[in-house]
Design an enzyme around this catalytic site. Structure first.
Site, PDB file in Angstrom:
ATOM      1  N   HIS A  65       4.346 -12.823   3.250  1.00 33.27           N
ATOM      2  CA  HIS A  65       5.028 -11.333   3.956  1.00 33.27           C
ATOM      3  C   HIS A  65       4.402 -11.514   4.867  1.00 33.27           C
ATOM      4  CE1 HIS A  65       6.893  -8.025   3.458  1.00 33.27           C
ATOM      5  NE2 HIS A  65       6.119  -8.032   4.080  1.00 33.27           N
ATOM      6  N   GLU A  66       2.801 -11.362   4.665  1.00 31.44           N
ATOM      7  CA  GLU A  66       2.095 -10.506   6.441  1.00 31.44           C
ATOM      8  C   GLU A  66       1.632 -11.423   7.161  1.00 31.44           C
ATOM      9  OE1 GLU A  66       1.732  -7.299   6.208  1.00 31.44           O
ATOM     10  OE2 GLU A  66       2.215  -7.032   4.214  1.00 31.44           O
ATOM     11  N   HIS A  69       4.679 -10.326   9.564  1.00 30.74           N
ATOM     12  CA  HIS A  69       5.050 -10.039  10.381  1.00 30.74           C
ATOM     13  C   HIS A  69       4.302 -10.338  11.768  1.00 30.74           C
ATOM     14  CE1 HIS A  69       5.947  -6.311   8.481  1.00 30.74           C
ATOM     15  NE2 HIS A  69       5.214  -6.647   7.408  1.00 30.74           N
ATOM     16  N   GLU A  96      10.724  -5.437   6.778  1.00 29.30           N
ATOM     17  CA  GLU A  96      10.745  -5.707   5.402  1.00 29.30           C
ATOM     18  C   GLU A  96      11.101  -6.409   5.014  1.00 29.30           C
ATOM     19  OE1 GLU A  96       7.467  -4.777   4.272  1.00 29.30           O
ATOM     20  OE2 GLU A  96       7.262  -4.247   5.478  1.00 29.30           O
TER      21      GLU A  96
END
Length: 262
Positions: A65-66, A69, A96
């Site tokens: 997930h990061e 980003h 998100e």
């Protein structure tokens, strides 16, 4: 976002924790206690932080997930489109969601999902196999599998927990104590129904029987909607570690546009 993530994953030497970082030049990975937060990406200091106190499978999904980003911040066109169309809290929500989609694309690539569905069909076993092979939570696997299932199927992760009282229900209308309930659920795009988390599973339902006996079970039965409605379905329940991973294959007529929670 999925295209960015898939392209990134294709360059990696593997999908273990440290291999996932191989495509981010100059970014370091640090594990530390982070309280209620699972992780964070600090673009200024080029570091991804992961909570050292959460489950390994959660750490891995958070890392992906990061990375999402980082990929998003590196795509000026996509970032510009987002800021043109959203702002404030809604912008943060969309970002998100996109990073979750990126994480799923990195950890559960299309060929893996296609292979699992080809081998096991849209079943509880397929859900268990995808979770195991991708090393992600059953809930993460559930959403990815549902999104790519063409047949009218509802997937669910069921486990023993407290029965919640729904809106408009009196306390005495639900049994007290613990019971087998739906923890998470998602349906194929062609299905207009979904199962609400907290929905009780009757003791004589194939899902409960499979969990009690610890044997996989597949048979004609029904979807036990919280409203009391029983929709005919072919139920495939795969017990695993005190939970049941389930698919409810619906009649073709149940496949209609839209979505409602019952």
């Amino acid at each position: 976002m999925r295209e960015l993530a898939a392209a990134y994953a294709a360059t990696l030497p593997g999908l273990d924790t440290h291999s996932l970082m191989a495509g981010l030049q100059g970014v370091t990975l640090t594990f530390m206690a982070m309280g209620d937060r699972d992780g964070a990406y600090d673009p200024e200091h080029q570091v991804i932080l992961i909570n050292s106190r959460v489950r390994p499978e959660r750490q891995r999904f958070t890392l992906a997930h990061e990375i999402g980003h980082a990929l998003l911040l590196g795509d000026d066109d996509l970032l510009s489109d987002l800021h043109d169309n959203f702002e404030g809290d809604r912008l943060e929500e969309v970002i998100e969601t996109l990073c979750n989609a990126a994480a799923a694309a990195i950890l559960m690539p299309e060929p893996l999902i296609a292979e699992v569905l080809t081998r096991f069909g849209p079943s509880g076993r397929a859900l268990a196999e995808l979770s195991r092979r991708a090393d992600v939570s059953a809930t993460s696997a559930l959403y990815a599998l549902a999104e790519r299932t063409q047949a009218p199927v509802i997937y669910a992760v069921c486990a023993v927990g407290r029965v919640d009282v729904g809106p408009g229900e009196a306390e005495d209308e639900r049994p007290a104590g613990k019971a087998l309930t739906v923890r998470a659920s998602s349906a194929a795009p062609s299905v207009k129904y979904s199962l609400r988390p907290g929905t009780p599973i009757p003791d004589d339902h194939p899902v409960a029987v499979a969990l009690d006996t610890n044997f996989p079970l597949a048979q004609d039965s029904y979807v036990p909607f919280r409203s009391g409605r029983k929709m005919p379905a072919y139920v495939d329940a795969f017990p695993e570690r005190h939970r049941a991973l389930v698919s409810f294959a619906l009649p073709v007529r149940a496949s209609e546009p839209g979505r409602e929670e019952v």
